[in-house]
Design a protein around this motif. Structure first.
Motif, PDB file in Angstrom:
ATOM      1  N   ALA A   1     -78.511   9.424-108.516  1.00  0.00           N
ATOM      2  CA  ALA A   1     -79.345  10.979-109.007  1.00  0.00           C
ATOM      3  C   ALA A   1     -80.044  11.872-107.974  1.00  0.00           C
ATOM      4  O   ALA A   1     -79.980  12.555-107.951  1.00  0.00           O
ATOM      5  N   SER A   2     -81.234  10.892-107.803  1.00  0.00           N
ATOM      6  CA  SER A   2     -81.939  11.092-106.961  1.00  0.00           C
ATOM      7  C   SER A   2     -82.022  11.578-106.175  1.00  0.00           C
ATOM      8  O   SER A   2     -82.448  12.566-105.049  1.00  0.00           O
ATOM      9  N   ALA A   3     -81.150  10.741-105.285  1.00  0.00           N
ATOM     10  CA  ALA A   3     -80.967  11.309-103.637  1.00  0.00           C
ATOM     11  C   ALA A   3     -79.834  12.940-104.020  1.00  0.00           C
ATOM     12  O   ALA A   3     -80.287  13.767-102.370  1.00  0.00           O
ATOM     13  N   ALA A   4     -79.012  13.220-105.144  1.00  0.00           N
ATOM     14  CA  ALA A   4     -78.868  14.167-105.059  1.00  0.00           C
ATOM     15  C   ALA A   4     -79.782  15.498-104.863  1.00  0.00           C
ATOM     16  O   ALA A   4     -79.737  16.450-104.410  1.00  0.00           O
ATOM     17  N   ARG A   5     -80.764  15.137-105.524  1.00  0.00           N
ATOM     18  CA  ARG A   5     -81.341  16.022-105.441  1.00  0.00           C
ATOM     19  C   ARG A   5     -82.618  16.286-104.546  1.00  0.00           C
ATOM     20  O   ARG A   5     -82.541  17.553-104.107  1.00  0.00           O
ATOM     21  N   TRP A   6     -82.841  15.762-103.546  1.00  0.00           N
ATOM     22  CA  TRP A   6     -84.086  15.474-102.531  1.00  0.00           C
ATOM     23  C   TRP A   6     -82.746  15.826-101.327  1.00  0.00           C
ATOM     24  O   TRP A   6     -83.392  16.549-100.914  1.00  0.00           O
ATOM     25  N   GLY A   7     -81.529  15.476-101.746  1.00  0.00           N
ATOM     26  CA  GLY A   7     -80.465  15.509-101.312  1.00  0.00           C
ATOM     27  C   GLY A   7     -80.366  17.005-100.822  1.00  0.00           C
ATOM     28  O   GLY A   7     -79.853  17.863 -99.680  1.00  0.00           O
ATOM     29  N   ARG A   8     -79.994  17.795-101.442  1.00  0.00           N
ATOM     30  CA  ARG A   8     -79.952  18.945-101.721  1.00  0.00           C
ATOM     31  C   ARG A   8     -81.143  19.768-100.999  1.00  0.00           C
ATOM     32  O   ARG A   8     -81.128  20.767-100.656  1.00  0.00           O
ATOM     33  N   ALA A   9     -82.443  19.940-100.998  1.00  0.00           N
ATOM     34  CA  ALA A   9     -83.520  20.037-100.894  1.00  0.00           C
ATOM     35  C   ALA A   9     -83.623  20.248 -99.457  1.00  0.00           C
ATOM     36  O   ALA A   9     -83.577  21.355 -98.650  1.00  0.00           O
ATOM     37  N   ALA A  10     -83.065  19.390 -98.433  1.00  0.00           N
ATOM     38  CA  ALA A  10     -82.879  18.828 -97.164  1.00  0.00           C
ATOM     39  C   ALA A  10     -82.000  19.753 -97.173  1.00  0.00           C
ATOM     40  O   ALA A  10     -82.271  20.002 -95.720  1.00  0.00           O
ATOM     41  N   ALA A  11     -81.187  19.846 -97.623  1.00  0.00           N
ATOM     42  CA  ALA A  11     -79.758  20.142 -96.768  1.00  0.00           C
ATOM     43  C   ALA A  11     -79.814  21.866 -96.639  1.00  0.00           C
ATOM     44  O   ALA A  11     -79.094  22.733 -96.073  1.00  0.00           O
ATOM     45  N   LEU A  12     -80.841  22.781 -97.727  1.00  0.00           N
ATOM     46  CA  LEU A  12     -80.984  23.837 -97.803  1.00  0.00           C
ATOM     47  C   LEU A  12     -81.620  24.062 -96.506  1.00  0.00           C
ATOM     48  O   LEU A  12     -81.437  25.204 -95.358  1.00  0.00           O
ATOM     49  N   VAL A  13     -82.681  23.456 -96.232  1.00  0.00           N
ATOM     50  CA  VAL A  13     -83.858  23.566 -95.042  1.00  0.00           C
ATOM     51  C   VAL A  13     -82.926  23.289 -93.845  1.00  0.00           C
ATOM     52  O   VAL A  13     -83.118  24.445 -93.360  1.00  0.00           O
ATOM     53  N   ALA A  14     -82.293  22.770 -93.412  1.00  0.00           N
ATOM     54  CA  ALA A  14     -81.306  22.027 -92.352  1.00  0.00           C
ATOM     55  C   ALA A  14     -80.383  23.287 -92.433  1.00  0.00           C
ATOM     56  O   ALA A  14     -80.176  23.683 -91.140  1.00  0.00           O
ATOM     57  N   ALA A  15     -79.801  24.458 -93.253  1.00  0.00           N
ATOM     58  CA  ALA A  15     -79.170  25.162 -93.423  1.00  0.00           C
ATOM     59  C   ALA A  15     -80.044  26.583 -92.553  1.00  0.00           C
ATOM     60  O   ALA A  15     -79.123  27.392 -92.371  1.00  0.00           O
ATOM     61  N   ALA A  16     -80.642  26.653 -93.260  1.00  0.00           N
ATOM     62  CA  ALA A  16     -81.664  28.452 -92.941  1.00  0.00           C
ATOM     63  C   ALA A  16     -81.712  28.571 -91.702  1.00  0.00           C
ATOM     64  O   ALA A  16     -81.980  29.406 -90.913  1.00  0.00           O
ATOM     65  N   VAL A  17     -82.189  26.934 -90.904  1.00  0.00           N
ATOM     66  CA  VAL A  17     -82.999  26.864 -89.552  1.00  0.00           C
ATOM     67  C   VAL A  17     -81.686  27.669 -88.846  1.00  0.00           C
ATOM     68  O   VAL A  17     -81.984  28.301 -87.701  1.00  0.00           O
ATOM     69  N   PRO A  18     -80.474  27.206 -88.140  1.00  0.00           N
ATOM     70  CA  PRO A  18     -79.392  27.516 -87.725  1.00  0.00           C
ATOM     71  C   PRO A  18     -79.449  28.931 -88.372  1.00  0.00           C
ATOM     72  O   PRO A  18     -78.709  29.172 -87.650  1.00  0.00           O
ATOM     73  N   THR A  19     -79.362  29.123 -89.377  1.00  0.00           N
ATOM     74  CA  THR A  19     -78.503  30.480 -89.625  1.00  0.00           C
ATOM     75  C   THR A  19     -79.484  32.174 -89.203  1.00  0.00           C
ATOM     76  O   THR A  19     -79.420  32.250 -88.523  1.00  0.00           O
ATOM     77  N   LEU A  20     -80.505  31.102 -89.021  1.00  0.00           N
ATOM     78  CA  LEU A  20     -81.572  32.110 -88.623  1.00  0.00           C
ATOM     79  C   LEU A  20     -81.233  32.288 -87.349  1.00  0.00           C
ATOM     80  O   LEU A  20     -81.230  33.896 -86.782  1.00  0.00           O
TER      81      LEU A  20
ATOM     82  N   GLY B   1     -81.172  15.423 -90.997  1.00  0.00           N
ATOM     83  CA  GLY B   1     -80.629  13.631 -90.699  1.00  0.00           C
ATOM     84  C   GLY B   1     -81.562  12.896 -93.026  1.00  0.00           C
ATOM     85  O   GLY B   1     -80.073  12.181 -92.398  1.00  0.00           O
ATOM     86  N   ALA B   2     -82.310  13.518 -92.896  1.00  0.00           N
ATOM     87  CA  ALA B   2     -82.374  13.700 -93.999  1.00  0.00           C
ATOM     88  C   ALA B   2     -81.787  13.631 -95.155  1.00  0.00           C
ATOM     89  O   ALA B   2     -80.533  13.672 -96.176  1.00  0.00           O
ATOM     90  N   ALA B   3     -80.386  14.918 -95.190  1.00  0.00           N
ATOM     91  CA  ALA B   3     -80.147  14.928 -95.577  1.00  0.00           C
ATOM     92  C   ALA B   3     -78.285  14.452 -95.974  1.00  0.00           C
ATOM     93  O   ALA B   3     -77.371  14.323 -96.797  1.00  0.00           O
ATOM     94  N   THR B   4     -77.635  13.874 -94.477  1.00  0.00           N
ATOM     95  CA  THR B   4     -77.219  13.100 -94.426  1.00  0.00           C
ATOM     96  C   THR B   4     -77.527  11.624 -94.811  1.00  0.00           C
ATOM     97  O   THR B   4     -76.533  11.141 -95.705  1.00  0.00           O
ATOM     98  N   TYR B   5     -78.530  11.542 -94.859  1.00  0.00           N
ATOM     99  CA  TYR B   5     -78.714   9.956 -95.213  1.00  0.00           C
ATOM    100  C   TYR B   5     -78.773  10.080 -96.959  1.00  0.00           C
ATOM    101  O   TYR B   5     -78.319   8.941 -97.837  1.00  0.00           O
ATOM    102  N   ALA B   6     -79.482  11.385 -97.518  1.00  0.00           N
ATOM    103  CA  ALA B   6     -78.883  11.493 -98.708  1.00  0.00           C
ATOM    104  C   ALA B   6     -77.584  11.140 -98.961  1.00  0.00           C
ATOM    105  O   ALA B   6     -77.304  10.681-100.239  1.00  0.00           O
ATOM    106  N   TYR B   7     -76.810  12.085 -98.057  1.00  0.00           N
ATOM    107  CA  TYR B   7     -75.200  12.157 -98.853  1.00  0.00           C
ATOM    108  C   TYR B   7     -74.453  10.990 -98.427  1.00  0.00           C
ATOM    109  O   TYR B   7     -74.346  10.109 -99.723  1.00  0.00           O
ATOM    110  N   TRP B   8     -74.895  10.060 -97.601  1.00  0.00           N
ATOM    111  CA  TRP B   8     -74.856   9.031 -97.388  1.00  0.00           C
ATOM    112  C   TRP B   8     -75.089   7.575 -98.588  1.00  0.00           C
ATOM    113  O   TRP B   8     -74.216   6.958 -99.298  1.00  0.00           O
TER     114      TRP B   8
END
Length: 394
Positions: free
Chosen positions: A228-247, A374-381
């Motif tokens: 449950a906790s990994a889902a919360r902070w993993g979502r925030a990390a994934a959004l940041v990780a997706a925003a940079v290559p989108t820019l 890396g953080a989003a991937t670790y949260a997914y795992w």
């Protein structure tokens, strides 16, 4: 006289509760352990190959580099690199080569320690901390040996494979994808990944946890590792990780369309008039696809294949299918971003003006992209690791 039915036998507690049921005669079963004990077979099961592979990888690399040094040879590093530029591009290759040998030999010693140290007993916190700090120094040295060429090759590869059959220039460029410098950098990144994984397993075992999954035998796992906790902070990390290559993708695609977004109109016109638009479109498209896939690290379709995928719809997405590619990109992005920042600082090219921020700005965010991915991937795992095949917890 009435008979009374004996009370039912109490249920045997599940071993995940912390203590396995004792076997007849008071002895424990062979696959059980008491709270606080190390897992019964810390090197059995998945991942047991990581530590010896790391030790062998760094030992072979150290031996080869030492031979090159003693024979007076030069590795393709620094000014002798054939891949472009990097943080050490101003240093002579003959000066860096002996230090690369030292780095490799120290890495081999640390990898051997993470393999053999603490195999049967816990390791003191001070020893674990010292090991992690030493490995961090070696990994930092490995990172500065790598430049942005590895990430560039990953980005150019899809469009090159598609267009090379129709373009002689791209075919010639494809033949230059593999150079001695490229091989060395891939070897360094692979060795760094193996050493980092081996160190993580060493720290887990040394603390009495399972070396494979990291779970504590007493069940006292940190709250942030729960699904449950990994889902919360993993979502925030994934959004940041997706925003940079989108820019990054938006600027490159805009240039292909003739829009001078963060780039001078003259440069955009020159890009459209030559073959540069192929590279810009390829890199932008690759980054955009990567951003969308990053969102799958917290979305439902990242765990179960969507309906529109024939033959796979409704099936569970293998964990490694998401973890391995995301980890490769995260590992490649970090040295690429740091090398570009270092070169930009040295050349005074990091000024963000109206005609340059599109070319420079996204690269400044690449280190953040690497850490967030890396953080989003670790949260997914953490969310999907399930029951451990080694210790049975989960």
């Amino acid at each position: 006289m009435s008979t009374r039915t004996p009370p039912p036998t109490p249920p045997i507690p599940h071993r995940a509760a912390g203590r396995a049921a004792p076997a007849p005669g008071g002895s424990r079963t062979t696959d059980s352990h008491l709270p606080g004990d190390a897992p019964p077979h810390p090197h059995r099961g998945r991942g047991r190959w990581v530590a010896p592979s790391a030790a062998a990888w760094w030992a072979v690399g150290g031996a080869l580099t030492l031979v090159v040094t003693l024979l007076g040879g030069t590795l393709p590093v620094g000014a002798a690199s054939d891949t472009g530029f990097g943080a050490l591009h101003a240093l002579p290759g003959e000066t860096l080569t002996p230090w690369v040998a030292v780095l490799a030999l120290v890495g081999a010693a640390l990898a051997a320690w993470t393999w053999l140290g603490g195999r049967r007993h816990r390791v003191a916190r001070a020893a674990r901390t010292t090991t992690v700090a030493s490995v961090a120094v070696v990994l930092a040295g490995a990172v500065v040996l790598v430049d942005a060429s590895i990430l560039a090759r990953l980005g150019y590869l899809p469009v090159t494979l598609v267009m090379a059959p129709f373009d002689p220039g791209l075919r010639a460029a494809f033949q230059e994808f593999v150079t001695p410098g490229t091989v060395l950098q891939v070897a360094v990144l692979a060795g760094g990944a193996l050493l980092a994984a081996s160190t993580a397993r060493f720290v887990r075992r040394g603390a009495g946890a399972c070396g494979s999954c990291g779970r504590d035998p007493d069940g006292d796992d940190p709250s942030w590792t729960s699904p449950a906790s990994a889902a919360r902070w993993g979502r925030a990390a994934a959004l940041v990780a997706a925003a940079v290559p989108t820019l990054y993708a938006v600027t490159r695609i805009a240039w292909v369309l003739g829009i001078p977004l963060g780039f001078s109109p003259d440069d955009v016109a020159e890009l459209a008039g030559g073959d540069g638009w192929i590279a810009a479109l390829g890199l932008g498209g690759f980054a955009l696809v990567g951003a969308v896939l990053t969102l799958g690290l917290y979305q439902r379709w990242g765990e179960v294949f969507p309906r529109w995928m024939p033959g796979l719809a409704g099936r569970r997405v293998p964990v490694l299918l998401a973890v391995v590619p995301a980890t490769v990109v995260a590992v490649a992005v970090l040295p690429a971003g740091l090398s570009l920042v270092a070169v930009g600082l040295e050349g005074g090219q990091l000024a963000l003006t109206a005609d340059s921020w599109g070319a420079v700005g996204p690269a400044l965010l690449w280190p953040l992209w690497s850490v967030a991915l890396g953080a989003a991937t670790y949260a997914y795992w953490l969310r999907r690791r399930g029951t451990c095949a080694v210790c049975g917890r989960g």
